[in-house]
Design a protein around this motif. Structure first.
Motif, PDB file in Angstrom:
ATOM      1  N   ARG A  63       0.828  -1.209   0.000  1.00  0.00           N
ATOM      2  CA  ARG A  63       0.000   0.000   0.000  1.00  0.00           C
ATOM      3  C   ARG A  63       0.859   1.255   0.000  1.00  0.00           C
ATOM      4  NH1 ARG A  63      -2.862   0.137   5.183  1.00  0.00           N
ATOM      5  NH2 ARG A  63      -3.695  -1.835   4.389  1.00  0.00           N
ATOM      6  N   TYR A  64       1.965   1.190   0.727  1.00  0.00           N
ATOM      7  CA  TYR A  64       2.833   2.359   0.818  1.00  0.00           C
ATOM      8  C   TYR A  64       3.998   2.305  -0.168  1.00  0.00           C
ATOM      9  CZ  TYR A  64       0.189   3.685   4.941  1.00  0.00           C
ATOM     10  OH  TYR A  64      -0.825   4.059   5.783  1.00  0.00           O
ATOM     11  N   ASP A  65       3.943   1.328  -1.078  1.00  0.00           N
ATOM     12  CA  ASP A  65       4.904   1.232  -2.166  1.00  0.00           C
ATOM     13  C   ASP A  65       6.343   1.176  -1.667  1.00  0.00           C
ATOM     14  OD1 ASP A  65       5.700   1.091  -4.812  1.00  0.00           O
ATOM     15  OD2 ASP A  65       5.834   3.265  -5.066  1.00  0.00           O
ATOM     16  N   THR A  66       6.576   0.285  -0.695  1.00  0.00           N
ATOM     17  CA  THR A  66       7.924   0.105  -0.183  1.00  0.00           C
ATOM     18  C   THR A  66       8.284  -1.376  -0.189  1.00  0.00           C
ATOM     19  OG1 THR A  66       9.394   0.377   1.735  1.00  0.00           O
ATOM     20  CG2 THR A  66       7.064   0.037   2.209  1.00  0.00           C
ATOM     21  N   GLY A  67       9.520  -1.675  -0.518  1.00  0.00           N
ATOM     22  CA  GLY A  67       9.995  -3.041  -0.462  1.00  0.00           C
ATOM     23  C   GLY A  67      10.648  -3.376   0.862  1.00  0.00           C
ATOM     24  N   GLU A  68      10.661  -2.426   1.771  1.00  0.00           N
ATOM     25  CA  GLU A  68      11.282  -2.624   3.091  1.00  0.00           C
ATOM     26  C   GLU A  68      10.227  -3.207   4.036  1.00  0.00           C
ATOM     27  OE1 GLU A  68      14.161  -0.119   6.171  1.00  0.00           O
ATOM     28  OE2 GLU A  68      13.280   0.873   4.432  1.00  0.00           O
ATOM     29  N   LEU A  69      10.243  -4.523   4.196  1.00  0.00           N
ATOM     30  CA  LEU A  69       9.164  -5.192   4.902  1.00  0.00           C
ATOM     31  C   LEU A  69       9.078  -4.815   6.382  1.00  0.00           C
ATOM     32  CD1 LEU A  69       8.976  -8.776   3.387  1.00  0.00           C
ATOM     33  CD2 LEU A  69       7.363  -6.894   3.157  1.00  0.00           C
ATOM     34  N   ARG A  70      10.171  -4.368   6.970  1.00  0.00           N
ATOM     35  CA  ARG A  70      10.068  -3.986   8.376  1.00  0.00           C
ATOM     36  C   ARG A  70       9.170  -2.759   8.535  1.00  0.00           C
ATOM     37  NH1 ARG A  70      14.774  -0.522  10.679  1.00  0.00           N
ATOM     38  NH2 ARG A  70      15.477   0.652   8.865  1.00  0.00           N
ATOM     39  N   ILE A  71       9.052  -1.933   7.491  1.00  0.00           N
ATOM     40  CA  ILE A  71       8.111  -0.812   7.535  1.00  0.00           C
ATOM     41  C   ILE A  71       6.685  -1.351   7.562  1.00  0.00           C
ATOM     42  CG2 ILE A  71       7.242   1.213   6.312  1.00  0.00           C
ATOM     43  CD1 ILE A  71      10.031   1.583   5.138  1.00  0.00           C
ATOM     44  N   GLY A  72       6.419  -2.351   6.709  1.00  0.00           N
ATOM     45  CA  GLY A  72       5.106  -2.967   6.711  1.00  0.00           C
ATOM     46  C   GLY A  72       4.773  -3.596   8.045  1.00  0.00           C
ATOM     47  N   VAL A  73       5.747  -4.275   8.655  1.00  0.00           N
ATOM     48  CA  VAL A  73       5.544  -4.883   9.965  1.00  0.00           C
ATOM     49  C   VAL A  73       5.209  -3.810  11.003  1.00  0.00           C
ATOM     50  CG1 VAL A  73       6.696  -6.051  11.884  1.00  0.00           C
ATOM     51  CG2 VAL A  73       6.981  -6.906   9.562  1.00  0.00           C
ATOM     52  N   SER A  74       6.001  -2.738  11.019  1.00  0.00           N
ATOM     53  CA  SER A  74       5.808  -1.698  12.021  1.00  0.00           C
ATOM     54  C   SER A  74       4.444  -1.031  11.903  1.00  0.00           C
ATOM     55  CB  SER A  74       6.911  -0.641  11.904  1.00  0.00           C
ATOM     56  OG  SER A  74       6.684   0.416  12.828  1.00  0.00           O
ATOM     57  N   ILE A  75       4.047  -0.671  10.686  1.00  0.00           N
ATOM     58  CA  ILE A  75       2.773   0.028  10.512  1.00  0.00           C
ATOM     59  C   ILE A  75       1.596  -0.907  10.788  1.00  0.00           C
ATOM     60  CG2 ILE A  75       1.326   1.295   8.884  1.00  0.00           C
ATOM     61  CD1 ILE A  75       3.880   2.315   7.559  1.00  0.00           C
ATOM     62  N   ALA A  76       1.725  -2.185  10.387  1.00  0.00           N
ATOM     63  CA  ALA A  76       0.674  -3.161  10.704  1.00  0.00           C
ATOM     64  C   ALA A  76       0.570  -3.353  12.214  1.00  0.00           C
ATOM     65  CB  ALA A  76       0.967  -4.495  10.012  1.00  0.00           C
ATOM     66  N   HIS A  77       1.705  -3.400  12.885  1.00  0.00           N
ATOM     67  CA  HIS A  77       1.737  -3.536  14.345  1.00  0.00           C
ATOM     68  C   HIS A  77       1.083  -2.329  15.008  1.00  0.00           C
ATOM     69  CE1 HIS A  77       3.723  -2.873  18.283  1.00  0.00           C
ATOM     70  NE2 HIS A  77       3.729  -4.186  18.396  1.00  0.00           N
ATOM     71  N   LEU A  78       1.375  -1.140  14.516  1.00  0.00           N
ATOM     72  CA  LEU A  78       0.803   0.086  15.078  1.00  0.00           C
ATOM     73  C   LEU A  78      -0.719   0.089  14.947  1.00  0.00           C
ATOM     74  CD1 LEU A  78       1.352   2.897  16.297  1.00  0.00           C
ATOM     75  CD2 LEU A  78       1.725   3.737  13.977  1.00  0.00           C
ATOM     76  N   GLY A  79      -1.215  -0.296  13.773  1.00  0.00           N
ATOM     77  CA  GLY A  79      -2.656  -0.353  13.583  1.00  0.00           C
ATOM     78  C   GLY A  79      -3.318  -1.397  14.464  1.00  0.00           C
ATOM     79  N   HIS A  80      -2.660  -2.551  14.604  1.00  0.00           N
ATOM     80  CA  HIS A  80      -3.205  -3.611  15.456  1.00  0.00           C
ATOM     81  C   HIS A  80      -3.265  -3.148  16.908  1.00  0.00           C
ATOM     82  CE1 HIS A  80      -4.299  -7.619  16.677  1.00  0.00           C
ATOM     83  NE2 HIS A  80      -3.221  -7.758  17.413  1.00  0.00           N
ATOM     84  N   ALA A  81      -2.221  -2.466  17.355  1.00  0.00           N
ATOM     85  CA  ALA A  81      -2.206  -1.954  18.737  1.00  0.00           C
ATOM     86  C   ALA A  81      -3.373  -1.001  18.968  1.00  0.00           C
ATOM     87  CB  ALA A  81      -0.875  -1.265  19.017  1.00  0.00           C
ATOM     88  N   ALA A  82      -3.666  -0.150  17.996  1.00  0.00           N
ATOM     89  CA  ALA A  82      -4.789   0.788  18.135  1.00  0.00           C
ATOM     90  C   ALA A  82      -6.114   0.044  18.208  1.00  0.00           C
ATOM     91  CB  ALA A  82      -4.797   1.768  16.969  1.00  0.00           C
ATOM     92  N   ARG A  83      -6.239  -1.059  17.455  1.00  0.00           N
ATOM     93  CA  ARG A  83      -7.474  -1.851  17.483  1.00  0.00           C
ATOM     94  C   ARG A  83      -7.645  -2.586  18.814  1.00  0.00           C
ATOM     95  NH1 ARG A  83      -9.982  -2.306  12.594  1.00  0.00           N
ATOM     96  NH2 ARG A  83      -8.777  -1.545  10.807  1.00  0.00           N
ATOM     97  N   LEU A  84      -6.562  -2.808  19.511  1.00  0.00           N
ATOM     98  CA  LEU A  84      -6.632  -3.425  20.837  1.00  0.00           C
ATOM     99  C   LEU A  84      -6.941  -2.392  21.919  1.00  0.00           C
ATOM    100  CD1 LEU A  84      -3.515  -5.787  20.575  1.00  0.00           C
ATOM    101  CD2 LEU A  84      -5.916  -6.502  20.511  1.00  0.00           C
ATOM    102  N   TRP A  85      -6.178  -1.296  21.928  1.00  0.00           N
ATOM    103  CA  TRP A  85      -6.351  -0.287  22.977  1.00  0.00           C
ATOM    104  C   TRP A  85      -7.726   0.366  22.938  1.00  0.00           C
ATOM    105  CZ3 TRP A  85      -3.403  -0.478  26.932  1.00  0.00           C
ATOM    106  CH2 TRP A  85      -2.020  -0.641  26.853  1.00  0.00           C
ATOM    107  N   SER A  86      -8.223   0.692  21.748  1.00  0.00           N
ATOM    108  CA  SER A  86      -9.423   1.530  21.645  1.00  0.00           C
ATOM    109  C   SER A  86     -10.646   0.935  22.334  1.00  0.00           C
ATOM    110  CB  SER A  86      -9.717   1.836  20.179  1.00  0.00           C
ATOM    111  OG  SER A  86      -8.664   2.555  19.583  1.00  0.00           O
ATOM    112  N   PRO A  87     -11.067  -0.300  22.005  1.00  0.00           N
ATOM    113  CA  PRO A  87     -12.255  -0.830  22.682  1.00  0.00           C
ATOM    114  C   PRO A  87     -12.032  -1.116  24.154  1.00  0.00           C
ATOM    115  CG  PRO A  87     -11.276  -2.496  21.249  1.00  0.00           C
ATOM    116  CD  PRO A  87     -10.564  -1.219  20.966  1.00  0.00           C
ATOM    117  N   VAL A  88     -10.806  -1.485  24.530  1.00  0.00           N
ATOM    118  CA  VAL A  88     -10.537  -1.789  25.932  1.00  0.00           C
ATOM    119  C   VAL A  88     -10.607  -0.515  26.781  1.00  0.00           C
ATOM    120  CG1 VAL A  88      -8.800  -2.635  27.543  1.00  0.00           C
ATOM    121  CG2 VAL A  88      -9.197  -3.849  25.411  1.00  0.00           C
ATOM    122  N   LEU A  89      -9.985   0.558  26.324  1.00  0.00           N
ATOM    123  CA  LEU A  89     -10.079   1.833  27.042  1.00  0.00           C
ATOM    124  C   LEU A  89     -11.531   2.291  27.159  1.00  0.00           C
ATOM    125  CD1 LEU A  89      -7.204   4.116  25.653  1.00  0.00           C
ATOM    126  CD2 LEU A  89      -7.374   3.144  27.947  1.00  0.00           C
TER     127      LEU A  89
END
Length: 233
Positions: A63-89
């Motif tokens: 989606r972000y047109d990068t071949g650096e997979l650690r960027i994909g991991v980090s952004i996917a992780h960030l989004g997942h964390a938000a999906r966890l924190w939001s309903p719990v808070l």
């Protein structure tokens, strides 16, 4: 994650948990956590973690047109964390219930989350509701990090968790300004615990956050920086 037997006396009835999660989900966005329904199209999050969240990481990188997979991991992780924190808070502050995320599932075709059965605890009956809340989310994020086969700095991932917590808090504050004092107190206490400690600091009464690590978004072709980035001016 908390021992279900240890906190058995604090258990909330399933209908009360379901009602709280449904109410929160109606706010939309990352607050949406589906409860019940058909099992088809969902799989245990543990399976995604064991596979290193590879499918989402590749999708994000594309989606972000990068071949650096650690960027994909980090952004996917960030989004997942938000999906966890939001309903719990939101459930904790609006309904006094800390959801039990032990059986959490993920959609086969995307990042959406689901609980096949509602479960949780009354916050005021727990010996330390903040610790239980934090354990619910951070337990999942620890499992995700443990399964990664692409090297990403551990403190970067911790910074993502802190950033997502602050973002979830800001989103909830925007929807319900009357929660400001309680939300600020809870977010501040969470940011001082475990691996969240030292990930950043709140910089305003609106829960603006400045993190001490970078999620790597600046390395995408856009070169943009997030509002809480340690590299921002």
């Amino acid at each position: 994650m908390p021992d279900s037997v240890m906190y058995g006396s604090a258990r909330a009835p399933a209908p009360a948990v379901a009602a709280a999660l449904d109410s929160v989900a109606a706010r939309g966005g990352f607050f949406a956590l589906r409860v019940g329904g058909p099992d088809d199209g969902w799989h245990p999050l543990a399976d995604s973690y064991a596979r290193g969240f590879t499918d989402l990481a590749h999708r994000v990188a594309a989606r972000y047109d990068t071949g650096e997979l650690r960027i994909g991991v980090s952004i996917a992780h960030l989004g997942h964390a938000a999906r966890l924190w939001s309903p719990v808070l939101a459930c904790t502050l609006l309904h006094g219930i800390v959801p039990d995320l032990t059986e959490l599932q993920r959609a086969d075709d995307g990042p959406a989350l689901r609980l096949p059965r509602p479960a949780g605890w009354y916050a005021d009956r727990l010996p330390d509701a903040t610790a239980v809340l934090g354990d619910q989310v951070m337990g999942h994020l620890h499992a995700l990090a443990a399964g990664l086969d692409i090297k990403v700095a551990p403190r970067l991932l911790d910074g993502n968790a802190g950033s997502a917590l602050a973002e979830a808090g800001r989103a909830l504050l925007d929807l319900d300004p009357a929660l400001r004092d309680r939300l600020t107190d809870l977010t501040t206490r969470l940011l001082a615990t475990g691996r969240l400690a030292g990930t950043g600091r709140l910089t305003s009464p609106d829960l603006d956050f400045r993190r001490r690590s970078c999620c790597l978004y600046y390395r995408t072709p856009t070169g943009a920086k997030c509002g809480d980035c340690c590299l921002a001016d």
